[in-house]
Motif scaffolding. Structure first.
Motif, mmCIF file in Angstrom:
data_model
loop_
_atom_site.group_PDB
_atom_site.id
_atom_site.type_symbol
_atom_site.label_atom_id
_atom_site.label_comp_id
_atom_site.label_asym_id
_atom_site.label_seq_id
_atom_site.Cartn_x
_atom_site.Cartn_y
_atom_site.Cartn_z
ATOM 1 N N LEU A 1 2.547 1.714 -3.380
ATOM 2 C CA LEU A 1 1.628 2.274 -4.382
ATOM 3 C C LEU A 1 1.450 3.772 -4.186
ATOM 4 C CD1 LEU A 1 -1.091 -0.532 -4.475
ATOM 5 C CD2 LEU A 1 0.578 0.021 -6.265
ATOM 6 N N GLN A 2 1.486 4.210 -2.954
ATOM 7 C CA GLN A 2 1.364 5.641 -2.691
ATOM 8 C C GLN A 2 2.642 6.372 -3.087
ATOM 9 O OE1 GLN A 2 0.101 5.478 1.539
ATOM 10 N NE2 GLN A 2 -1.848 6.301 0.794
ATOM 11 N N GLU A 3 3.796 5.851 -2.675
ATOM 12 C CA GLU A 3 5.069 6.542 -2.888
ATOM 13 C C GLU A 3 5.496 6.512 -4.348
ATOM 14 O OE1 GLU A 3 6.622 4.695 1.332
ATOM 15 O OE2 GLU A 3 7.770 4.336 -0.498
ATOM 16 N N GLU B 1 -7.600 4.686 -4.623
ATOM 17 C CA GLU B 1 -7.040 4.058 -5.828
ATOM 18 C C GLU B 1 -6.227 2.811 -5.478
ATOM 19 O OE1 GLU B 1 -6.612 8.080 -8.624
ATOM 20 O OE2 GLU B 1 -4.966 7.460 -7.320
ATOM 21 N N ALA B 2 -5.408 2.919 -4.425
ATOM 22 C CA ALA B 2 -4.619 1.752 -4.021
ATOM 23 C C ALA B 2 -5.539 0.610 -3.606
ATOM 24 C CB ALA B 2 -3.678 2.126 -2.875
ATOM 25 N N SER B 3 -6.628 0.946 -2.923
ATOM 26 C CA SER B 3 -7.568 -0.091 -2.469
ATOM 27 C C SER B 3 -8.274 -0.744 -3.652
ATOM 28 C CB SER B 3 -8.614 0.518 -1.526
ATOM 29 O OG SER B 3 -8.005 1.030 -0.359
ATOM 30 N N TYR C 1 0.849 -1.200 0.000
ATOM 31 C CA TYR C 1 0.000 0.000 0.000
ATOM 32 C C TYR C 1 0.890 1.259 0.000
ATOM 33 C CZ TYR C 1 -3.256 3.404 2.158
ATOM 34 O OH TYR C 1 -4.006 4.512 2.461
ATOM 35 N N ARG C 2 1.946 1.230 0.796
ATOM 36 C CA ARG C 2 2.872 2.378 0.833
ATOM 37 C C ARG C 2 3.622 2.521 -0.495
ATOM 38 N NH1 ARG C 2 4.340 1.192 6.816
ATOM 39 N NH2 ARG C 2 2.899 2.624 7.847
ATOM 40 N N GLY D 1 1.974 7.212 -6.754
ATOM 41 C CA GLY D 1 1.157 8.370 -6.416
ATOM 42 C C GLY D 1 -0.319 8.070 -6.252
ATOM 43 N N LEU D 2 -0.660 6.831 -5.940
ATOM 44 C CA LEU D 2 -2.078 6.490 -5.793
ATOM 45 C C LEU D 2 -2.643 7.027 -4.476
ATOM 46 C CD1 LEU D 2 -2.462 2.825 -7.135
ATOM 47 C CD2 LEU D 2 -2.486 4.991 -8.369
ATOM 48 N N THR D 3 -3.904 7.385 -4.485
ATOM 49 C CA THR D 3 -4.618 7.717 -3.254
ATOM 50 C C THR D 3 -5.005 6.435 -2.517
ATOM 51 O OG1 THR D 3 -6.771 7.601 -4.326
ATOM 52 C CG2 THR D 3 -5.625 9.731 -4.424
ATOM 53 N N SER D 4 -5.530 6.609 -1.290
ATOM 54 C CA SER D 4 -6.007 5.445 -0.513
ATOM 55 C C SER D 4 -7.045 4.669 -1.302
ATOM 56 C CB SER D 4 -6.679 5.901 0.793
ATOM 57 O OG SER D 4 -5.754 6.504 1.630
#
Lengths: 310, 310, 310, 310
Positions: free
Chosen positions: C257-259, C267-269, C254-255, C262-265
């Motif tokens: 995908l964010q780092e 989008e990552a979900s 999850y981290r 650049g996905l949001t919570s």
């Protein structure tokens, strides 16, 4: 021999650090511990945060394969305040409720040793009358772990460590399996009181004056910490999840019943099934701790009991 | 109204079976339960094994969204013997030790209600002197579960069921969330005594005379069984593993502190962190049961307490 | 620089032992590992049993807060036999079945590197035709853990260690969070092949020739081991029980995908919910290991992807 | 016989409801299922939300102690959109990260059966290019559970139920232990595709056209759902936590290897240890589901294999 020992340095791992004092079977030590953040009797930072330990004490006779017994004669807060967090740990509540909790803060409590009570320094309206009885104990203590490991004082294992069991008050004797020459006993992380499970992640964190006496049981091998209070024999298991911690504690008690009382599998099962008591010591640390207990009033009815049960 | 009710049939599921008796808020029932194998007061097989239930009792006023309170006035063994297994359940010991245990047998105990003790009928040498005090309770009771489910009396849930909590003795009041018209209350699985966790899979299994009184709290919604003894308020969580059972129990207590005592998240956390007590009710059934308790001596110090806390 | 390094001593803990070789970002090392019992290329005992490690390798540029990338160019068995146990671990089967299993023995397998297969040296009748394809990897490798700890090579954590993940074959790059100066990289515990979960407690245990290249990502902080194969990005979580190991692995992904993307919570979900893959690496060691994976074919569809995803 | 059956009512529990159609061994049924919220082919609410089931189908020959085999010939979305949630379930990430997630929303996806892909109807910027291949399966299906229970379609057990295993696509045969006369087969909860673990709590929820054929294996007793695809044999375990679900799945596979292939404990262990594969089907429902698999390419090497392995 009685030693008065003032620590100058503290360790945040339990392992084969150089001894700070060499003692012998039967010796007594009077010393102090700083709190979980390293704050001392004066509230000053004396050590790195994260359960800094007083020790290690090298016990002359202790060798791998022996058992080290530590009796706490006194554990007394040596300042008049403690701190706690103020929010339930997510592990102890349902996930969707955990997600709704605000972040945790640090709050201060007044600790009145003469009255034997603690209360919040600045209580919010719902808790203005709350006064809880003190029940001081050490959250983290034990001996060097096996195989030359150095393990963070955040966690616990067969060697003891950060068990945060509120039953380990003055008057208790705790037994540890010795894995290295001299056993290397450490202690710290004093709590003025605590509920079961350490479910907000702290007890009332405080610096302590401690007096303890060691003895060595040569050739006695145990698997997990055992202990004795006025009323009970108990064994402590440290692991995740709770189920596994309970398995270790129960297995150690099962072995104790076989070794000390000569019970068969069936006899030990019948006894434990109807008389066992459990306590959840902590459900916060990397290893949780569960305690398996039997009342002395029940054990005294066993046919084959030895004079000294340990 | 006081009803004397002699059951003629028993159910092995809890659900929307046809009521055997309709009662009203405030009514009292005097009845009997058979043991977990269906053996009755005379030791004769009266029902199919697997926690056969007396009930269901239909409570006139109870509707989904209410709470049903059941107070046990008496729970008394009605025969002079009980049975247990004699081997630890594999879930409570380390796997490699579990693998070494012989298979379990059934053994009989003498239950002497007048003396208030139990002892093995044919003790092996290690347990000839063992006498344990009686502490009779019901292992399995509750109301019809949600969504029209019929669930085996082997397990438990929000609706109660096979919780095997040794604290549910006479004098206790237990509260259940009502999910169906009339609540449909069931009871059975008497234990003359039991240790924590029901770790050999049984207490002292026995048939019982039971007297209980129901009351309905209209519009009061709870999530999990709650209870009240002389000394404590408590909440019961039923799930696997222990961690999750503890989460449900703690969450229900957290809600009770908010609803009944008006505590904030932080106040509830501070209180629970330093005063909570846990009991492991059972670690044998398909759902384990953990109990979260707070002493009345502590709750009585809360500023906003109501006269009637429930 | 390419180093050829022949180890003379081995460690059974991962921690701040004195380096056996100092290398730099971009350097390649060709070395060997002994098997989990310390048996070397000649089948002779060269080290103390319990996953003896080759290393530590000190990587000049690596500092706490950096990430160390290790690419395995080759992992090749250097002898023609391996050993395994022959009985399921009790943790992976139902307790009452576990109790029925005979004790485990050691059995030998022939490892034919040229044919790429392994088979039992002395198969019992049911397995005479069994030939399994080789898939060599290292069961245990990683960097010195945080806080000066020295941790047994039986277990694993954020620093890597005994993860026993069968996906870590030649061609894979693994990333570790650096906790001490020089990172201190260790490797060993070769398996010629293994099923998911290491459920009999071993793979095909064998000594190896290994070639790997290190690189340092300055100022890049990660929480748990990450990795990259031809087809996937993945993250490894190490803990008990499986649920918690999976939580660590998923959180690290999850981290990532964010780092990196650049996905949001949300989008990552959405992405993880419909495209995630899990592997159970081991369910035998003190810490279990679960791997959270995403196919590169899916990640390549993300709008904000960077050229170099790590 | 081939039946075309249009359901008129749906159940939210699996149990001994009155059959909607009686069929025989070898019969084929062509029918439809509504989605998890009860929305049908036209997007209209046709049933109460919570996995409403089509069924039960009464299979004439099936009796308790038999096995019911269900082969899915086709599972095809019958509308052009699906819905999902958009936030990770708290059970799959670290607690402190879970606490940081926003609440979940429902989002819609376009399902293009002719192209075999799905994509978000209104993608946020990070996911505009995302297109995932369809892989339609049923999340919830099974037979009436044992002991006259009626169990919510939210959960699963030995009887099947809400397993949410993405591998159960058309072409698969699934085997269930029969507990009641006629087996009483139910099906529903279609997913157009899903990742491992159903970690946001949904797949792409959609209504389906389904064609399946039943057969009865008289006197064949199994413990948990088994299945067969083109490439693998597999067994499904349903329980909490993951560890226990995996234990059930592995135990069932261990039994299959003994019964069908005549392997000894040691042979089954050697094979599973080096060739087993696991999938995490769901880690969201009240019971989690883990799948234990063996490749047919490996099973075909066993000496004692039968022609028909089931």
């Amino acid at each position: 021999m009685i030693y008065q020992f003032i620590p100058q340095l503290y360790y945040n791992t339990i392992g084969q650090h150089p001894p700070i004092l060499t003692i012998r079977d039967g010796d007594t030590v009077i010393t102090t511990t700083v709190d979980a953040r390293g704050w001392d009797i004066n509230g000053e930072s004396a050590a790195t945060r994260g359960n800094p330990m007083t020790g290690p004490f090298y016990v002359e006779e202790a060798m791998p394969g022996d058992t080290l017994a530590v009796t706490f004669e006194s554990i007394t807060p040596n300042r008049d305040w403690a701190w706690t967090t103020n929010m339930l740990a997510p592990a102890v509540i349902e996930p969707y409720v955990a997600a709704s909790l605000p972040p945790s803060d640090i709050v201060r409590w007044t600790v009145d040793v003469s009255q034997g009570v603690a209360y919040l320094k600045e209580p919010s309206p719902g808790l203005t009358e709350l006064k809880l009885p003190l029940r001081p104990f050490l959250g983290c203590f034990g001996v060097a772990p096996s195989n030359g490991q150095f393990i963070s004082t955040a966690t616990s294992g067969e060697y003891g460590g950060n068990m945060d069991y509120k039953g380990l008050v003055a008057g208790t004797t705790v037994y540890f399996p010795v894995s290295s020459k001299g056993a290397l006993f450490y202690l710290g992380d004093g709590h003025a009181l605590q509920g079961d499970g350490e479910i907000i992640g702290t007890g009332l964190e405080i610096s302590m004056d401690v007096r303890f006496t060691v003895s060595v049981q040569k050739g006695k091998m145990i698997g997990w910490p055992r202990g004795e209070s006025d009323t009970h024999w108990f064994c402590i298991g440290n692991a995740r999840p709770l189920d596994q911690a309970l398995q270790h504690a129960t297995t150690e008690m099962y072995r104790l019943l076989q070794e000390v009382f000569g019970l068969t599998s069936s006899e030990a099962s019948l006894l434990l099934g109807q008389a066992v008591e459990y306590e959840i010591a902590n459900m916060f640390n990397p290893a949780y701790s569960v305690v398996c207990k039997l009342p002395k009033s029940v054990l005294s009815q066993l046919s084959y009991r030895e004079k000294s049960v340990q």
